[in-house]
Design a protein around this motif. Structure first.
Motif, mmCIF file in Angstrom:
data_model
loop_
_atom_site.group_PDB
_atom_site.id
_atom_site.type_symbol
_atom_site.label_atom_id
_atom_site.label_comp_id
_atom_site.label_asym_id
_atom_site.label_seq_id
_atom_site.Cartn_x
_atom_site.Cartn_y
_atom_site.Cartn_z
ATOM 1 N N PRO A 26 0.830 -1.207 0.000
ATOM 2 C CA PRO A 26 0.000 0.000 0.000
ATOM 3 C C PRO A 26 0.866 1.259 0.000
ATOM 4 N N PRO A 27 0.437 2.308 -0.726
ATOM 5 C CA PRO A 27 1.238 3.528 -0.779
ATOM 6 C C PRO A 27 1.382 4.161 0.606
ATOM 7 N N PRO A 28 2.582 4.527 1.002
ATOM 8 C CA PRO A 28 2.792 5.141 2.321
ATOM 9 C C PRO A 28 2.305 6.582 2.377
ATOM 10 N N LYS A 29 2.171 7.083 3.577
ATOM 11 C CA LYS A 29 1.700 8.458 3.764
ATOM 12 C C LYS A 29 2.674 9.450 3.145
ATOM 13 N N ILE A 30 3.979 9.205 3.371
ATOM 14 C CA ILE A 30 5.008 10.060 2.765
ATOM 15 C C ILE A 30 5.627 9.274 1.605
ATOM 16 N N PRO A 31 5.362 9.675 0.356
ATOM 17 C CA PRO A 31 5.815 8.909 -0.808
ATOM 18 C C PRO A 31 7.343 8.849 -0.922
ATOM 19 N N PHE A 32 7.832 7.726 -1.449
ATOM 20 C CA PHE A 32 9.247 7.568 -1.766
ATOM 21 C C PHE A 32 9.357 6.564 -2.902
ATOM 22 N N VAL A 33 10.551 6.455 -3.487
ATOM 23 C CA VAL A 33 10.759 5.528 -4.598
ATOM 24 C C VAL A 33 11.330 4.217 -4.071
ATOM 25 N N LEU A 34 10.645 3.127 -4.351
ATOM 26 C CA LEU A 34 11.078 1.801 -3.918
ATOM 27 C C LEU A 34 12.296 1.382 -4.732
ATOM 28 N N ASN A 35 13.412 1.090 -4.052
ATOM 29 C CA ASN A 35 14.657 0.808 -4.777
ATOM 30 C C ASN A 35 15.615 -0.014 -3.918
ATOM 31 N N ILE A 36 15.631 -1.351 -4.115
ATOM 32 C CA ILE A 36 16.531 -2.175 -3.302
ATOM 33 C C ILE A 36 17.947 -2.229 -3.867
ATOM 34 N N ALA A 37 18.186 -1.533 -4.980
ATOM 35 C CA ALA A 37 19.550 -1.438 -5.515
ATOM 36 C C ALA A 37 20.244 -0.173 -5.039
#
Length: 282
Positions: free
Chosen positions: A61-72
């Protein structure tokens, strides 16, 4: 064989609202992706799990404070946020009776949320070799965590459109060689979620044959994201009978997601039926 409809096209609705709308139109297999923030998102959606088959994709689910998902990411803060989101999403899969969680391969930078889909700054990219090492290391941890929760992991190939040059490619798993090389290093319970529209655009940018890739990735394939475009940019358009990929689709998978960004549910439902008939045909 399951055909899911992505909520990605309902950006002005929460996942719960989009799911209710799809259910009202007889669509019971839903891929949860993006949408508006809802503090009670999973609790609300869980009310529908007995009448719906859910899959959770990427930034949901989208978080309250948006960020870019990036495990690299080589940035510790960004990496930690991404890993925590993924762990939470895997746990949510169990609450929704879903046995899959999928997300995108990483980036060589940490773009801001409003830069995604645009030509963001790419002069200061992470070292590709180091980013790949981090990506594979994190993926191994995610794989172990997912195994404990009986959840399968799918990684989606990224897209590089014509606004970039291949020499300034900020994405992992967009070009042919890297897709194939990394797939061979994935843990056993991690497969590829092949976005055929991403592959179409990237093949034009890099100059490789997408059909050749489709044939080579078969042993590593876990599912499909299906949409179409003009080959220049990923626009999540409707695919048609003339779309390029039909002849090469595997029919024995359990994850086919129509990722068309439209709120014309009747048209999406017709597309669902066409795909269903194709997959059932021997």
């Amino acid at each position: 064989m399951k055909i899911y409809i992505s909520t990605g096209g309902f950006k002005n609705l929460s996942g719960y609202e989009a799911s209710k709308k799809l259910l009202k139109n007889k669509i019971k297999d839903i891929e949860l992706s993006g949408g508006l923030y809802d503090k009670n998102s999973i609790r609300n959606i869980a009310k529908l799990k007995n009448q719906t088959n859910f899959r959770i994709h990427n930034y949901f689910p989208p978080p309250k404070i948006p960020f870019v998902l990036n495990i690299a990411s080589l940035n510790k803060k960004s990496s930690t946020k991404s890993m925590n989101h993924i762990y939470s999403s895997i746990k949510y899969c169990k609450k929704l009776n879903s046995d899959y969680y999928s997300f995108h391969a990483g980036f060589l930078c940490d773009p801001k949320i409003d830069q995604l889909g645009k030509k963001f700054f790419t002069k200061k990219l992470y070292n590709r070799k180091k980013a790949i090492e981090v990506f594979l290391k994190k993926l191994k941890k995610i794989s172990k965590f997912a195994n404990k929760h009986n959840v399968k992991i799918l990684i989606e190939n990224n897209v590089l459109n014509s606004r970039y040059k291949p020499t300034s490619n900020p994405f992992l798993m967009a070009d042919e060689k890297e897709i194939l090389n990394l797939l061979k290093k994935f843990p056993k319970n991690v497969k590829l979620l092949l976005d055929v529209a991403h592959l179409k655009v990237s093949s034009k940018t890099f100059g490789f044959n997408p059909v050749r890739v489709l044939k080579k990735i078969n042993p590593y394939l876990g599912g499909y994201h299906l949409s179409d475009n003009d080959g220049k940019a990923d626009t999540n358009d409707f695919f048609t009978e003339k779309s390029w990929f039909w002849k090469y689709l595997r029919k024995d998978l359990n994850y086919y997601s129509i990722e068309v960004y439209s709120q014309n549910i009747k048209k999406i439902y017709k597309l669902h039926n066409k795909l269903f008939k194709f997959l059932k045909k021997k």
